[in-house]
Design a protein around this motif. Sequence first.
Motif, short mmCIF file in Angstrom:
data_model
loop_
_atom_site.label_atom_id
_atom_site.label_comp_id
_atom_site.label_asym_id
_atom_site.label_seq_id
_atom_site.Cartn_x
_atom_site.Cartn_y
_atom_site.Cartn_z
N UNK A 55 7.28 -1.85 14.46
CA UNK A 55 6.57 -2.47 13.36
C UNK A 55 5.17 -1.91 13.15
N UNK A 56 4.50 -1.54 14.25
CA UNK A 56 3.10 -1.17 14.09
C UNK A 56 2.91 0.05 13.20
N UNK A 57 3.91 0.92 13.17
CA UNK A 57 3.79 2.09 12.28
C UNK A 57 3.82 1.66 10.82
N UNK A 58 4.69 0.69 10.53
CA UNK A 58 4.89 0.29 9.13
C UNK A 58 3.84 -0.70 8.64
N UNK A 59 2.85 -1.00 9.50
CA UNK A 59 1.92 -2.08 9.15
C UNK A 59 1.05 -1.74 7.95
N UNK A 60 0.98 -2.71 7.07
CA UNK A 60 0.15 -2.61 5.87
C UNK A 60 -1.33 -2.64 6.27
N UNK A 61 -2.05 -1.59 5.94
CA UNK A 61 -3.44 -1.49 6.37
C UNK A 61 -4.41 -2.29 5.51
N UNK A 62 -4.04 -2.52 4.26
CA UNK A 62 -4.93 -3.20 3.33
C UNK A 62 -5.45 -4.51 3.90
N UNK A 63 -4.54 -5.24 4.54
CA UNK A 63 -4.89 -6.55 5.05
C UNK A 63 -6.00 -6.46 6.10
N UNK A 64 -5.77 -5.62 7.10
CA UNK A 64 -6.75 -5.48 8.17
C UNK A 64 -8.08 -4.98 7.61
N UNK A 65 -8.01 -4.03 6.68
CA UNK A 65 -9.23 -3.50 6.07
C UNK A 65 -10.00 -4.60 5.35
N UNK A 66 -9.31 -5.37 4.55
CA UNK A 66 -9.95 -6.46 3.81
C UNK A 66 -10.63 -7.45 4.76
#
Lengths: 198, 198
Positions: free
Chosen positions: B117-128
Amino acid sequence: MRTRDENKRMAICQKALKMIVEKGFDGLSMQKLAKAAGVSPATIYIYFKDRDDLIVQLWTEEMEKMFSITLKDFDPAMPFDEGLKVQWMNRAKYFMDNPVSMHFMEQIKYSPYHHLTIKHLNNTFVTTMGEFAHNAIRNKELVRLPLEVYWSVAFAPLYQLVKFHMSGRGLRGGAEKFVLDEKIMNQTLSLVLKALKP
Amino acid sequence: MRTRDENKRMAICQKALKMIVEKGFDGLSMQKLAKAAGVSPATIYIYFKDRDDLIVQLWTEEMEKMFSITLKDFDPAMPFDEGLKVQWMNRAKYFMDNPVSMHFMEQIKYSPYHHLTIKHLNNTFVTTMGEFAHNAIRNKELVRLPLEVYWSVAFAPLYQLVKFHMSGRGLRGGAEKFVLDEKIMNQTLSLVLKALKP
DNA sequence: AATATAAATGAATGTTCGTTCTTTTATACA
DNA sequence: TGTATAAAAGAACGAACATTCATTTATATT
Protein backbone atom coordinates in the motif's frame (compact mmCIF):
# COMPACT_ATOMS: atom_id res chain seq x y z
CA MET A 1 9.37 -41.89 30.33
CA ARG A 2 10.66 -39.13 28.16
CA THR A 3 10.35 -35.53 29.34
CA ARG A 4 9.26 -32.49 27.39
CA ASP A 5 11.97 -30.43 25.78
CA GLU A 6 11.36 -26.81 26.69
CA ASN A 7 13.79 -25.75 23.98
CA LYS A 8 11.48 -27.29 21.38
CA ARG A 9 8.53 -25.33 22.73
CA MET A 10 10.58 -22.14 22.69
CA ALA A 11 11.73 -22.74 19.14
CA ILE A 12 8.14 -23.30 18.04
CA CYS A 13 6.91 -20.13 19.74
CA GLN A 14 9.75 -17.99 18.49
CA LYS A 15 9.43 -19.13 14.89
CA ALA A 16 5.66 -18.84 14.99
CA LEU A 17 5.90 -15.22 16.13
CA LYS A 18 8.37 -14.50 13.38
CA MET A 19 6.20 -16.15 10.72
CA ILE A 20 3.06 -14.32 11.80
CA VAL A 21 4.77 -10.94 11.88
CA GLU A 22 6.48 -11.47 8.54
CA LYS A 23 3.69 -13.16 6.60
CA GLY A 24 0.52 -12.53 8.57
CA PHE A 25 -1.79 -15.15 10.05
CA ASP A 26 -2.15 -16.52 6.52
CA GLY A 27 1.54 -17.21 6.54
CA LEU A 28 1.49 -19.36 9.66
CA SER A 29 1.39 -22.87 8.23
CA MET A 30 1.85 -25.68 10.71
CA GLN A 31 4.00 -27.66 8.33
CA LYS A 32 6.26 -24.72 7.52
CA LEU A 33 6.41 -23.84 11.20
CA ALA A 34 7.48 -27.39 12.01
CA LYS A 35 10.23 -27.20 9.42
CA ALA A 36 11.40 -23.78 10.66
CA ALA A 37 11.48 -24.96 14.27
CA GLY A 38 13.22 -28.20 13.34
CA VAL A 39 10.50 -30.55 14.59
CA SER A 40 7.82 -32.76 13.14
CA PRO A 41 4.36 -31.27 12.57
CA ALA A 42 2.97 -33.77 15.03
CA THR A 43 5.30 -32.50 17.73
CA ILE A 44 3.62 -29.12 17.71
CA TYR A 45 0.40 -30.84 18.73
CA ILE A 46 2.08 -32.19 21.84
CA TYR A 47 2.63 -28.67 23.14
CA PHE A 48 -0.46 -27.01 21.64
CA LYS A 49 -3.99 -28.28 21.25
CA ASP A 50 -4.34 -26.77 17.80
CA ARG A 51 -3.41 -23.73 15.69
CA ASP A 52 -5.71 -21.39 17.59
CA ASP A 53 -4.38 -22.58 20.93
CA LEU A 54 -0.85 -21.83 19.75
CA ILE A 55 -1.83 -18.29 18.84
CA VAL A 56 -3.66 -17.68 22.10
CA GLN A 57 -0.74 -19.03 24.13
CA LEU A 58 1.68 -16.84 22.18
CA TRP A 59 -0.44 -13.81 22.89
CA THR A 60 -0.82 -14.62 26.57
CA GLU A 61 2.90 -15.01 27.08
CA GLU A 62 3.83 -11.85 25.19
CA MET A 63 1.18 -9.90 27.06
CA GLU A 64 2.45 -11.07 30.42
CA LYS A 65 6.02 -10.13 29.58
CA MET A 66 4.81 -6.73 28.50
CA PHE A 67 2.79 -6.18 31.68
CA SER A 68 5.60 -7.13 33.99
CA ILE A 69 8.11 -4.86 32.27
CA THR A 70 5.61 -2.00 32.13
CA LEU A 71 4.98 -2.19 35.87
CA LYS A 72 8.68 -2.20 36.78
CA ASP A 73 9.46 0.49 39.38
CA PHE A 74 5.86 1.65 39.14
CA ASP A 75 3.49 2.22 42.02
CA PRO A 76 -0.05 3.57 41.58
CA ALA A 77 0.51 5.77 44.63
CA MET A 78 3.30 7.67 42.89
CA PRO A 79 2.99 11.38 42.11
CA PHE A 80 1.32 11.74 38.73
CA ASP A 81 4.24 13.28 36.80
CA GLU A 82 6.62 10.70 38.06
CA GLY A 83 4.30 7.74 37.49
CA LEU A 84 3.44 8.77 33.96
CA LYS A 85 7.12 9.15 33.14
CA VAL A 86 7.92 5.69 34.48
CA GLN A 87 5.06 4.26 32.41
CA TRP A 88 6.24 6.03 29.27
CA MET A 89 9.83 4.91 29.66
CA ASN A 90 8.92 1.32 30.48
CA ARG A 91 6.51 0.97 27.59
CA ALA A 92 8.85 2.65 25.13
CA LYS A 93 11.69 0.43 26.23
CA TYR A 94 9.59 -2.71 25.94
CA PHE A 95 8.39 -1.88 22.46
CA MET A 96 11.77 -0.77 21.17
CA ASP A 97 13.42 -3.90 22.57
CA ASN A 98 10.66 -6.20 21.29
CA PRO A 99 9.48 -4.90 17.92
CA VAL A 100 8.25 -8.34 16.84
CA SER A 101 6.20 -8.69 20.00
CA MET A 102 4.62 -5.28 19.53
CA HIS A 103 3.82 -5.94 15.90
CA PHE A 104 2.24 -9.25 16.83
CA MET A 105 0.05 -7.69 19.51
CA GLU A 106 -1.13 -4.99 17.14
CA GLN A 107 -1.90 -7.65 14.56
CA ILE A 108 -3.98 -9.61 17.07
CA LYS A 109 -5.90 -6.51 18.05
CA TYR A 110 -7.61 -6.26 14.67
CA SER A 111 -7.96 -9.93 13.96
CA PRO A 112 -10.67 -12.44 14.84
CA TYR A 113 -8.33 -13.70 17.56
CA HIS A 114 -9.00 -10.55 19.50
CA HIS A 115 -12.19 -12.14 20.79
CA LEU A 116 -10.27 -15.08 22.16
CA THR A 117 -7.92 -12.80 24.02
CA ILE A 118 -10.23 -10.48 25.88
CA LYS A 119 -11.51 -13.29 28.08
CA HIS A 120 -8.02 -14.27 29.13
CA LEU A 121 -6.95 -10.70 29.84
CA ASN A 122 -5.08 -10.06 33.05
CA ASN A 123 -7.17 -7.65 35.08
CA THR A 124 -4.47 -6.56 37.50
CA PHE A 125 -2.88 -4.31 34.94
CA VAL A 126 -6.03 -2.38 34.04
CA THR A 127 -6.98 -2.11 37.70
CA THR A 128 -3.56 -0.74 38.65
CA MET A 129 -3.73 1.83 35.86
CA GLY A 130 -7.21 2.89 36.98
CA GLU A 131 -6.07 3.24 40.56
CA PHE A 132 -3.17 5.44 39.45
CA ALA A 133 -5.50 7.77 37.54
CA HIS A 134 -8.01 7.98 40.38
CA ASN A 135 -5.29 8.80 42.90
CA ALA A 136 -4.01 11.55 40.66
CA ILE A 137 -7.49 13.02 40.28
CA ARG A 138 -8.05 12.91 44.04
CA ASN A 139 -4.73 14.72 44.61
CA LYS A 140 -5.66 17.34 42.01
CA GLU A 141 -2.70 16.40 39.85
CA LEU A 142 -4.94 15.33 36.97
CA VAL A 143 -8.09 16.89 35.49
CA ARG A 144 -11.30 14.99 36.20
CA LEU A 145 -11.99 12.91 33.09
CA PRO A 146 -13.54 9.68 31.88
CA LEU A 147 -10.86 7.01 32.10
CA GLU A 148 -10.93 6.49 28.33
CA VAL A 149 -10.21 10.16 27.67
CA TYR A 150 -7.33 10.12 30.11
CA TRP A 151 -5.93 6.97 28.54
CA SER A 152 -6.26 8.35 25.01
CA VAL A 153 -4.46 11.58 25.81
CA ALA A 154 -1.86 10.04 28.10
CA PHE A 155 -0.75 7.02 26.10
CA ALA A 156 -1.98 7.09 22.51
CA PRO A 157 0.63 9.71 21.51
CA LEU A 158 3.42 7.51 22.86
CA TYR A 159 2.20 4.49 20.93
CA GLN A 160 1.99 6.59 17.78
CA LEU A 161 5.54 7.86 18.23
CA VAL A 162 6.80 4.32 18.69
CA LYS A 163 4.99 3.28 15.52
CA PHE A 164 6.59 6.12 13.56
CA HIS A 165 9.94 5.06 14.92
CA MET A 166 9.42 1.40 14.02
CA SER A 167 8.10 2.02 10.54
CA GLY A 168 11.34 3.86 9.94
CA ARG A 169 9.55 6.35 7.80
CA GLY A 170 7.76 9.11 9.69
CA LEU A 171 5.84 11.81 7.89
CA ARG A 172 8.80 13.22 6.01
CA GLY A 173 8.85 12.60 2.31
CA GLY A 174 12.22 11.23 1.33
CA ALA A 175 15.00 9.28 2.91
CA GLU A 176 14.93 11.20 6.19
CA LYS A 177 14.26 8.87 9.06
CA PHE A 178 12.32 9.64 12.21
CA VAL A 179 14.16 8.48 15.32
CA LEU A 180 12.41 8.41 18.67
CA ASP A 181 15.14 9.45 21.08
CA GLU A 182 14.94 10.49 24.73
CA LYS A 183 14.77 14.18 23.86
CA ILE A 184 11.66 13.72 21.71
CA MET A 185 10.07 11.44 24.31
CA ASN A 186 10.54 14.07 27.01
CA GLN A 187 9.32 16.84 24.74
CA THR A 188 6.12 14.93 23.94
CA LEU A 189 5.61 13.82 27.51
CA SER A 190 5.73 17.42 28.69
CA LEU A 191 3.05 18.34 26.14
CA VAL A 192 0.86 15.54 27.41
CA LEU A 193 1.39 16.62 31.00
CA LYS A 194 0.44 20.16 30.04
CA ALA A 195 -2.82 18.82 28.63
CA LEU A 196 -3.65 16.69 31.64
CA LYS A 197 -2.76 18.97 34.53
CA PRO A 198 -5.67 20.88 36.11
CA MET B 1 -20.21 -7.60 -26.76
CA ARG B 2 -21.32 -7.87 -23.20
CA THR B 3 -20.51 -5.01 -20.78
CA ARG B 4 -19.20 -5.23 -17.25
CA ASP B 5 -21.74 -5.22 -14.47
CA GLU B 6 -20.64 -2.64 -11.92
CA ASN B 7 -23.09 -4.12 -9.43
CA LYS B 8 -21.17 -7.38 -9.53
CA ARG B 9 -17.93 -5.58 -8.79
CA MET B 10 -19.56 -3.74 -5.93
CA ALA B 11 -21.01 -6.92 -4.49
CA ILE B 12 -17.60 -8.58 -4.62
CA CYS B 13 -15.89 -5.63 -2.93
CA GLN B 14 -18.50 -5.26 -0.26
CA LYS B 15 -18.57 -8.95 0.65
CA ALA B 16 -14.78 -9.15 0.56
CA LEU B 17 -14.51 -6.30 3.05
CA LYS B 18 -17.06 -7.97 5.28
CA MET B 19 -15.27 -11.32 5.14
CA ILE B 20 -11.87 -9.83 5.89
CA VAL B 21 -13.15 -7.82 8.84
CA GLU B 22 -15.13 -10.73 10.27
CA LYS B 23 -12.69 -13.57 9.65
CA GLY B 24 -9.35 -11.94 8.93
CA PHE B 25 -7.28 -12.31 5.77
CA ASP B 26 -7.33 -16.06 6.44
CA GLY B 27 -11.05 -15.96 6.10
CA LEU B 28 -11.06 -14.43 2.65
CA SER B 29 -11.46 -17.46 0.42
CA MET B 30 -12.11 -16.76 -3.23
CA GLN B 31 -14.64 -19.56 -3.51
CA LYS B 32 -16.56 -18.47 -0.43
CA LEU B 33 -16.38 -14.87 -1.60
CA ALA B 34 -17.83 -15.89 -4.97
CA LYS B 35 -20.69 -17.66 -3.25
CA ALA B 36 -21.35 -14.71 -0.93
CA ALA B 37 -21.34 -12.24 -3.82
CA GLY B 38 -23.52 -14.49 -5.96
CA VAL B 39 -21.03 -14.95 -8.78
CA SER B 40 -18.74 -17.65 -10.10
CA PRO B 41 -15.16 -17.77 -8.79
CA ALA B 42 -13.96 -17.13 -12.33
CA THR B 43 -15.95 -13.89 -12.48
CA ILE B 44 -13.86 -12.39 -9.70
CA TYR B 45 -10.82 -12.79 -11.92
CA ILE B 46 -12.45 -10.63 -14.58
CA TYR B 47 -12.47 -7.66 -12.23
CA PHE B 48 -9.30 -8.44 -10.27
CA LYS B 49 -6.00 -9.86 -11.40
CA ASP B 50 -5.68 -12.06 -8.34
CA ARG B 51 -6.37 -12.16 -4.60
CA ASP B 52 -3.67 -9.61 -3.76
CA ASP B 53 -4.92 -7.23 -6.43
CA LEU B 54 -8.39 -7.43 -4.93
CA ILE B 55 -7.06 -6.50 -1.50
CA VAL B 56 -4.96 -3.64 -2.83
CA GLN B 57 -7.88 -2.24 -4.83
CA LEU B 58 -10.14 -2.50 -1.79
CA TRP B 59 -7.62 -0.58 0.25
CA THR B 60 -7.09 2.09 -2.39
CA GLU B 61 -10.79 2.77 -2.72
CA GLU B 62 -11.44 2.90 1.01
CA MET B 63 -8.45 5.16 1.52
CA GLU B 64 -9.64 7.58 -1.16
CA LYS B 65 -13.12 7.77 0.31
CA MET B 66 -11.58 8.46 3.69
CA PHE B 67 -9.30 11.19 2.36
CA SER B 68 -12.05 13.00 0.52
CA ILE B 69 -14.37 13.01 3.52
CA THR B 70 -11.57 14.06 5.86
CA LEU B 71 -10.70 17.06 3.69
CA LYS B 72 -14.31 18.27 3.44
CA ASP B 73 -14.62 21.97 4.42
CA PHE B 74 -10.93 21.93 5.30
CA ASP B 75 -8.32 24.38 4.13
CA PRO B 76 -4.68 24.28 5.27
CA ALA B 77 -4.78 28.08 5.57
CA MET B 78 -7.44 27.91 8.28
CA PRO B 79 -6.74 29.12 11.81
CA PHE B 80 -5.28 26.24 13.80
CA ASP B 81 -8.12 25.76 16.30
CA GLU B 82 -10.70 25.75 13.59
CA GLY B 83 -8.78 23.48 11.23
CA LEU B 84 -8.04 20.91 13.91
CA LYS B 85 -11.70 20.84 14.90
CA VAL B 86 -12.80 20.30 11.30
CA GLN B 87 -10.28 17.46 11.01
CA TRP B 88 -11.44 15.84 14.23
CA MET B 89 -15.10 16.03 13.30
CA ASN B 90 -14.57 14.77 9.76
CA ARG B 91 -12.42 11.86 10.82
CA ALA B 92 -14.69 10.90 13.69
CA LYS B 93 -17.71 11.02 11.41
CA TYR B 94 -16.01 8.92 8.77
CA PHE B 95 -14.95 6.25 11.21
CA MET B 96 -18.26 6.13 13.05
CA ASP B 97 -20.16 5.88 9.76
CA ASN B 98 -17.79 3.29 8.31
CA PRO B 99 -16.68 0.97 11.09
CA VAL B 100 -15.96 -1.85 8.66
CA SER B 101 -13.77 0.40 6.57
CA MET B 102 -11.81 1.57 9.60
CA HIS B 103 -11.35 -1.95 10.90
CA PHE B 104 -10.11 -3.04 7.48
CA MET B 105 -7.58 -0.23 7.26
CA GLU B 106 -6.22 -1.00 10.71
CA GLN B 107 -5.97 -4.65 9.74
CA ILE B 108 -3.97 -3.78 6.62
CA LYS B 109 -1.64 -1.57 8.61
CA TYR B 110 -0.14 -4.53 10.49
CA SER B 111 -0.28 -7.07 7.71
CA PRO B 112 2.16 -7.93 4.94
CA TYR B 113 -0.13 -6.00 2.59
CA HIS B 114 1.06 -2.81 4.22
CA HIS B 115 4.11 -2.93 1.96
CA LEU B 116 1.92 -3.05 -1.12
CA THR B 117 0.00 0.00 0.00
CA ILE B 118 2.71 2.50 0.84
CA LYS B 119 3.77 2.77 -2.78
CA HIS B 120 0.25 3.59 -3.92
CA LEU B 121 -0.30 6.16 -1.17
CA ASN B 122 -1.86 9.43 -2.20
CA ASN B 123 0.62 12.15 -1.33
CA THR B 124 -1.77 15.10 -1.50
CA PHE B 125 -3.23 14.24 1.87
CA VAL B 126 0.04 14.11 3.77
CA THR B 127 1.25 17.27 2.01
CA THR B 128 -1.90 19.18 2.91
CA MET B 129 -1.61 18.12 6.54
CA GLY B 130 2.02 19.19 6.62
CA GLU B 131 1.17 22.56 5.12
CA PHE B 132 -1.50 23.09 7.77
CA ALA B 133 0.93 22.39 10.59
CA HIS B 134 3.63 24.63 9.13
CA ASN B 135 1.20 27.50 8.68
CA ALA B 136 0.11 27.16 12.28
CA ILE B 137 3.70 27.19 13.51
CA ARG B 138 4.50 30.26 11.39
CA ASN B 139 1.46 32.07 12.85
CA LYS B 140 2.51 31.10 16.37
CA GLU B 141 -0.69 29.12 16.90
CA LEU B 142 1.24 25.88 17.36
CA VAL B 143 4.42 25.04 19.24
CA ARG B 144 7.42 24.27 17.05
CA LEU B 145 7.67 20.49 16.87
CA PRO B 146 8.75 17.62 14.66
CA LEU B 147 5.80 16.75 12.46
CA GLU B 148 5.55 13.29 13.98
CA VAL B 149 5.24 14.68 17.50
CA TYR B 150 2.53 17.06 16.38
CA TRP B 151 0.67 14.28 14.61
CA SER B 152 0.94 11.95 17.61
CA VAL B 153 -0.42 14.50 20.05
CA ALA B 154 -3.03 15.97 17.71
CA PHE B 155 -4.61 12.83 16.27
CA ALA B 156 -3.62 9.69 18.12
CA PRO B 157 -5.97 10.48 21.05
CA LEU B 158 -8.89 10.83 18.66
CA TYR B 159 -8.16 7.49 17.02
CA GLN B 160 -7.92 5.86 20.43
CA LEU B 161 -11.26 7.32 21.50
CA VAL B 162 -12.90 6.03 18.34
CA LYS B 163 -11.43 2.60 18.99
CA PHE B 164 -12.81 2.57 22.54
CA HIS B 165 -16.18 3.57 21.14
CA MET B 166 -16.14 0.87 18.47
CA SER B 167 -14.99 -1.92 20.72
CA GLY B 168 -18.03 -1.11 22.81
CA ARG B 169 -16.09 -1.84 25.95
CA GLY B 170 -13.87 0.97 27.18
CA LEU B 171 -11.78 0.59 30.30
CA ARG B 172 -14.64 0.05 32.70
CA GLY B 173 -15.03 -3.43 34.07
CA GLY B 174 -18.58 -4.56 33.65
CA ALA B 175 -21.48 -3.87 31.33
CA GLU B 176 -20.96 -0.12 31.28
CA LYS B 177 -20.39 1.07 27.75
CA PHE B 178 -18.17 3.91 26.62
CA VAL B 179 -19.92 6.17 24.13
CA LEU B 180 -17.97 8.77 22.21
CA ASP B 181 -20.40 11.68 22.00
CA GLU B 182 -19.83 15.28 20.96
CA LYS B 183 -19.30 16.42 24.52
CA ILE B 184 -16.42 14.01 25.06
CA MET B 185 -14.95 14.86 21.66
CA ASN B 186 -14.91 18.56 22.52
CA GLN B 187 -13.52 17.91 25.97
CA THR B 188 -10.65 15.88 24.57
CA LEU B 189 -10.02 18.28 21.71
CA SER B 190 -9.65 21.14 24.17
CA LEU B 191 -7.05 19.14 26.11
CA VAL B 192 -5.13 18.53 22.93
CA LEU B 193 -5.29 22.20 22.00
CA LYS B 194 -4.00 23.09 25.44
CA ALA B 195 -1.02 20.83 24.83
CA LEU B 196 -0.25 22.20 21.39
CA LYS B 197 -0.66 25.94 21.87
CA PRO B 198 2.52 27.92 22.48
C1' DA C 1 19.27 -53.68 33.16
C1' DA C 2 14.35 -53.95 32.41
C1' DT C 3 10.14 -51.65 31.91
C1' DA C 4 6.72 -48.38 31.40
C1' DT C 5 5.49 -44.08 29.52
C1' DA C 6 5.20 -40.15 27.04
C1' DA C 7 7.85 -37.50 23.53
C1' DA C 8 8.92 -37.44 18.85
C1' DT C 9 8.49 -38.76 14.19
C1' DG C 10 7.23 -39.08 8.98
C1' DA C 11 3.79 -40.47 6.22
C1' DA C 12 -0.88 -40.15 5.18
C1' DT C 13 -5.69 -38.24 5.68
C1' DG C 14 -9.42 -35.70 3.61
C1' DT C 15 -10.35 -30.81 2.86
C1' DT C 16 -9.96 -26.46 1.08
C1' DC C 17 -7.24 -23.27 -1.28
C1' DG C 18 -6.27 -19.90 -5.52
C1' DT C 19 -6.57 -20.10 -10.10
C1' DT C 20 -7.64 -21.62 -14.90
C1' DC C 21 -10.03 -24.16 -18.55
C1' DT C 22 -13.83 -24.73 -21.67
C1' DT C 23 -18.26 -23.57 -22.68
C1' DT C 24 -22.30 -20.72 -22.64
C1' DT C 25 -24.67 -16.27 -22.49
C1' DA C 26 -25.63 -11.48 -23.16
C1' DT C 27 -25.17 -7.29 -25.74
C1' DA C 28 -22.96 -3.25 -28.57
C1' DC C 29 -22.55 -2.37 -33.08
C1' DA C 30 -22.67 -3.58 -38.21
C1' DT D 1 -31.15 -9.16 -37.41
C1' DG D 2 -26.65 -11.27 -37.43
C1' DT D 3 -22.10 -11.24 -35.71
C1' DA D 4 -18.19 -10.35 -33.01
C1' DT D 5 -16.63 -9.97 -28.41
C1' DA D 6 -16.16 -9.97 -23.78
C1' DA D 7 -18.66 -11.29 -19.52
C1' DA D 8 -20.09 -15.09 -16.85
C1' DA D 9 -20.37 -19.73 -15.45
C1' DG D 10 -19.18 -24.35 -13.36
C1' DA D 11 -16.25 -27.95 -13.26
C1' DA D 12 -11.60 -29.11 -12.69
C1' DC D 13 -6.48 -28.53 -11.44
C1' DG D 14 -2.51 -29.43 -8.51
C1' DA D 15 -0.82 -27.45 -4.32
C1' DA D 16 -1.02 -26.59 0.30
C1' DC D 17 -3.64 -26.82 4.37
C1' DA D 18 -4.55 -28.57 9.60
C1' DT D 19 -4.55 -32.55 11.82
C1' DT D 20 -3.97 -37.58 13.03
C1' DC D 21 -2.11 -42.32 12.99
C1' DA D 22 1.07 -45.99 13.61
C1' DT D 23 5.63 -46.44 14.88
C1' DT D 24 10.05 -45.48 16.93
C1' DT D 25 12.95 -43.28 20.44
C1' DA D 26 14.53 -41.47 24.77
C1' DT D 27 14.40 -41.44 29.68
C1' DA D 28 12.63 -41.54 34.73
C1' DT D 29 11.69 -45.00 37.74
C1' DT D 30 11.92 -49.75 39.44
